[in-house]
Design a protein around this motif. Structure first.
Motif, short mmCIF file in Angstrom:
data_model
loop_
_atom_site.label_atom_id
_atom_site.label_comp_id
_atom_site.label_asym_id
_atom_site.label_seq_id
_atom_site.Cartn_x
_atom_site.Cartn_y
_atom_site.Cartn_z
N TYR A 195 31.82 53.17 47.58
CA TYR A 195 31.81 53.88 48.92
C TYR A 195 33.21 54.29 49.18
N LYS A 196 34.32 53.78 49.24
CA LYS A 196 35.32 54.46 49.60
C LYS A 196 35.87 55.68 48.81
N GLN A 197 35.20 55.78 47.70
CA GLN A 197 35.42 57.16 46.91
C GLN A 197 34.46 58.03 47.60
N GLU A 218 32.21 32.42 36.72
CA GLU A 218 32.32 30.85 36.80
C GLU A 218 33.64 30.18 36.45
N HIS A 219 34.80 31.06 37.13
CA HIS A 219 36.05 30.44 36.79
C HIS A 219 36.56 29.50 37.84
N ASP A 220 37.06 28.55 37.36
CA ASP A 220 37.36 27.45 38.25
C ASP A 220 39.08 27.38 38.21
N ARG A 222 43.12 28.37 40.25
CA ARG A 222 43.84 28.04 41.77
C ARG A 222 43.73 29.51 42.18
N ARG A 223 43.34 30.57 41.68
CA ARG A 223 43.42 31.99 42.21
C ARG A 223 42.16 32.57 42.30
N HIS A 224 41.22 32.21 41.84
CA HIS A 224 40.04 32.77 41.93
C HIS A 224 38.92 32.10 42.75
N LEU A 225 38.27 32.93 43.56
CA LEU A 225 37.02 32.34 44.47
C LEU A 225 36.01 33.26 43.89
N ASN A 226 34.69 33.08 44.29
CA ASN A 226 33.53 33.71 44.29
C ASN A 226 33.23 34.67 45.56
N TYR A 334 35.89 52.97 34.32
CA TYR A 334 35.52 54.29 34.27
C TYR A 334 36.21 55.33 35.15
N TYR A 335 36.30 54.91 36.63
CA TYR A 335 36.86 55.72 37.49
C TYR A 335 38.19 55.91 37.50
N THR A 336 39.03 55.28 36.57
CA THR A 336 40.45 55.64 36.39
C THR A 336 40.91 56.86 35.76
N MET A 356 51.12 35.75 39.73
CA MET A 356 49.70 36.22 39.58
C MET A 356 49.51 37.73 40.07
N GLU A 357 48.24 38.32 39.73
CA GLU A 357 47.87 39.55 40.08
C GLU A 357 47.51 39.61 41.53
N LEU A 358 48.03 40.68 42.29
CA LEU A 358 47.95 40.83 43.63
C LEU A 358 46.78 41.91 43.94
N ALA A 359 46.99 43.25 43.44
CA ALA A 359 46.15 44.23 43.58
C ALA A 359 46.11 44.97 42.34
N SER A 360 45.13 45.82 42.33
CA SER A 360 44.85 46.79 41.22
C SER A 360 44.32 48.16 42.03
N GLY A 361 44.89 49.26 41.29
CA GLY A 361 44.39 50.56 41.78
C GLY A 361 44.83 51.59 40.95
N ALA A 362 44.41 52.86 41.39
CA ALA A 362 44.59 54.01 40.28
C ALA A 362 44.48 55.33 41.05
N ALA A 400 43.20 58.70 45.20
CA ALA A 400 43.53 57.54 44.81
C ALA A 400 43.73 56.53 45.63
N GLY A 401 43.66 55.17 45.08
CA GLY A 401 43.40 54.06 46.11
C GLY A 401 43.77 52.71 45.24
N TRP A 402 43.68 51.67 46.20
CA TRP A 402 43.43 50.42 45.51
C TRP A 402 43.04 49.38 46.34
N GLY A 403 42.94 47.97 45.90
CA GLY A 403 42.24 47.13 46.44
C GLY A 403 43.50 45.85 46.37
N LEU A 404 43.65 45.16 47.46
CA LEU A 404 44.59 44.04 47.47
C LEU A 404 43.98 42.73 47.88
P1 AMO Z 1 40.12 43.99 41.30
O1 AMO Z 1 38.86 43.67 40.58
O2 AMO Z 1 41.26 43.89 40.49
O3 AMO Z 1 39.95 45.64 41.54
O4 AMO Z 1 40.24 43.38 42.46
C1 AMO Z 1 41.38 43.51 43.50
C2 AMO Z 1 42.13 42.45 43.92
O5 AMO Z 1 41.16 41.30 44.48
C3 AMO Z 1 41.46 40.14 44.61
N1 AMO Z 1 40.39 39.52 43.59
C4 AMO Z 1 40.24 38.18 43.99
N2 AMO Z 1 40.69 37.31 44.58
C5 AMO Z 1 40.23 35.97 44.48
N3 AMO Z 1 39.14 35.80 43.93
C6 AMO Z 1 38.58 36.70 43.15
N4 AMO Z 1 37.56 36.34 42.19
C7 AMO Z 1 39.06 37.80 42.96
N5 AMO Z 1 38.78 38.92 42.49
C8 AMO Z 1 39.49 40.00 42.82
C9 AMO Z 1 42.64 40.35 43.52
C10 AMO Z 1 42.64 41.50 42.85
O6 AMO Z 1 43.97 42.37 42.04
N6 AMO Z 1 37.83 48.54 42.79
C11 AMO Z 1 39.19 47.93 42.45
C12 AMO Z 1 40.41 48.01 42.95
C13 AMO Z 1 40.76 49.75 43.44
O7 AMO Z 1 40.72 50.10 42.28
O8 AMO Z 1 40.64 49.96 44.46
C14 AMO Z 1 38.94 46.38 42.27
O9 AMO Z 1 37.93 45.58 42.93
O10 AMO Z 1 43.83 40.21 44.17
#
Ligand code: AMO
Length: 434
Positions: A195-197, A218-220, A222-226, A334-336, A356-362, A400-404
């Motif tokens: 949608y943002k694209q 299904e991860h369990d 300290r840094r993943h939630l559903n 694929y959108y990268t 840990m990873e905080l954000a990804s983008g491209a 370009a953009g990112w998700g944090l």
């Molecule tokens: P991605 O899947 O890496 O990228 O998600 C972006 C960021 O969201 C957080 N995150 C989570 N945090 C807690 N629990 C999870 N299960 C979880 N999944 C993701 C992370 C992660 O770095 N569409 C791309 C973004 C983009 O390119 O704009 C995306 O969703 O901090």
């Protein structure tokens, strides 16, 4: 009727003689016979209400003696400077009103004196949040959100809201939660990506969204939630370098802002916040692989996703925020956008905290033909993405953009063990209530 005129933090000893009305939870009562103390807690701290038995109305003494811990009270009285009282003043009450009585025993100890398992705290989150250390996290999170929004607005972004009930997967691989939607198949959205694209083709140019994403994994850990809150931006006429610059300044500014406006909360948590220095270091995927291989810490080949062990090694070696750039195109969605002269390398990046990873983008693919080709090469059927692809056929600017991840940003900022500590009501494999 006035139930509150002041928060505890607004009362000072030099207000000696003034009348105030305080409201909050009955944190503690102490009955020493001749003298009775009631400690009232509001979101700013504690205030001591003092009653000398001989000089206090009998009905007030009876009310306070009958109070159960954590009941809600409103106390009207005069401020009296008192050097021996915890904050240099006490309140001499002229009335004590019970607004809501608390049952006992309490589900957990809100003073924080008794240690408590995370699960017990989450089961009774309403009570856990009465602990100053728990409440401080969410006051800080609110400041983080305020700062991020300020950054975006100051740079001409428009806040948008995109649907969370969707018909297709965004990222392909990631598991989706199916939901029942009348006679159709639907899912909870895993990212506002598509949608943002699409919005980039409207001419809005710069959008951001702060909202939930759902991942049925299904991860369990300290840094993943559903369910997580993702801070997403998309920007036209920009490349990966432009949006990395925005990301590092937004993160550093959030730290600076929290340091400025959340001094009380940081002191409750015993934290001294250091604003990360910008620009963050850029480490290419290939450099990262070489670093880890030289140390004998990576068994991966070029083209593999970076495994957790390598990620931890890099984090502990680099020791500060950094960007991992120039990922193999096949690892990124694929959108990268690939580099023109090196199509096997992409303009995708991750923002990493040492832990840990905080954000990804491209930078994104904006060419329709290339996008369809990239989808097919990743095993996706372009027919299922018609609503998205359509926006690329009638003039799509480069973007370009990112998700944090908000939870991870707050978790790493405050050094919290578990992301669940940074989420009010976390959703994980086992937890669906409260
Ligand atoms: P991605 O899947 O890496 O990228 O998600 C972006 C960021 O969201 C957080 N995150 C989570 N945090 C807690 N629990 C999870 N299960 C979880 N999944 C993701 C992370 C992660 O770095 N569409 C791309 C973004 C983009 O390119 O704009 C995306 O969703 O901090």
């Amino acid at each position: 009727m006035i139930l509150r005129t002041h928060y505890s933090g607004q009362i000072r000893p030099d207000m000696d003689g003034s009348e105030v009305v305080l409201a909050g939870h009955a944190h503690e009562t102490r009955d020493l016979g001749g003298i009775l103390f009631l400690v009232v807690r509001d979101r700013e701290g504690l205030s001591q209400v003092t009653m000398v038995a001989k000089r206090t109305e009998r009905s007030i003494l009876e009310t306070v003696r009958g109070l159960s811990r954590e009941s809600v009270v409103s106390v009207r009285g005069k401020v009296k400077a008192e050097a021996k009282a915890p904050r240099g003043f006490e309140i001499i009450p002229s009335s004590v009103q019970v607004l809501a009585r608390a049952d006992s025993p309490l589900p957990l100890d809100p003073t924080g004196k008794v240690d408590c398992e995370l699960d017990t705290r989450l089961d009774s989150r309403f009570m856990d949040l009465r602990r100053p250390a728990s409440m401080a996290v969410f006051r800080i999170e609110s400041a983080v959100l305020q700062s991020l929004r300020q950054t975006f607005y100051s740079k001409g972004f428009t806040e948008v809201c995109t649907p969370k009930v969707v018909a297709t997967a965004t990222e392909g691989g990631t598991a989706l939660f199916p939901i029942s939607y009348f006679e159709k198949e639907a899912f909870l959205n895993q990212s506002p990506q598509l949608y943002k694209q699409i919005l980039m083709s409207t001419g809005l140019d710069r959008v951001f969204e702060i909202g939930p994403i759902f991942r049925a994994e299904e991860h369990d850990t300290r840094r993943h939630l559903n369910e997580a809150i993702s801070v997403d931006i998309e920007m036209s006429y920009a490349d990966h370098d432009d949006v990395m610059a925005l990301l590092e300044s937004a993160v550093a500014e959030a730290y600076r802002f929290v340091g400025e406006v959340c001094q009380h909360e940081l002191s409750v948590l015993g934290l001294d916040l250091h604003v990360p220095k910008t620009p963050f270091r850029r480490v290419t995927y290939t450099e990262a692989l070489d670093m880890a291989r030289e140390a004998g810490r990576a068994s991966m080949e070029w083209g593999d996703d970076i495994d957790t062990e390598t990620e931890h090694y890099l984090g502990s070696t680099i020791g500060e925020h950094y960007f991992l750039t120039d990922w193999p195109a096949k690892v990124k969605p694929y959108y990268t956008q690939p580099y023109d002269d090196r199509p096997e390398v992409s303009k995708g990046f991750d923002l990493m905290h040492p832990t840990m990873e905080l954000a990804s983008g491209a930078q994104r693919v904006h060419d329709y033909g290339l996008l369809v080709e990239r989808m097919k090469s990743q095993g996706l059927d372009p027919d299922g993405f018609e609503f998205y692809l359509k926006a690329f056929r009638y003039g799509m600017p480069p973007h370009a953009g990112w998700g944090l991840g908000l939870g991870r940003l707050v978790q790493t900022m405050l050094g919290l063990e578990n992301i669940r500590d940074a989420v009010l009501f976390p959703r994980d494999r086992k937890r669906l209530v409260p």
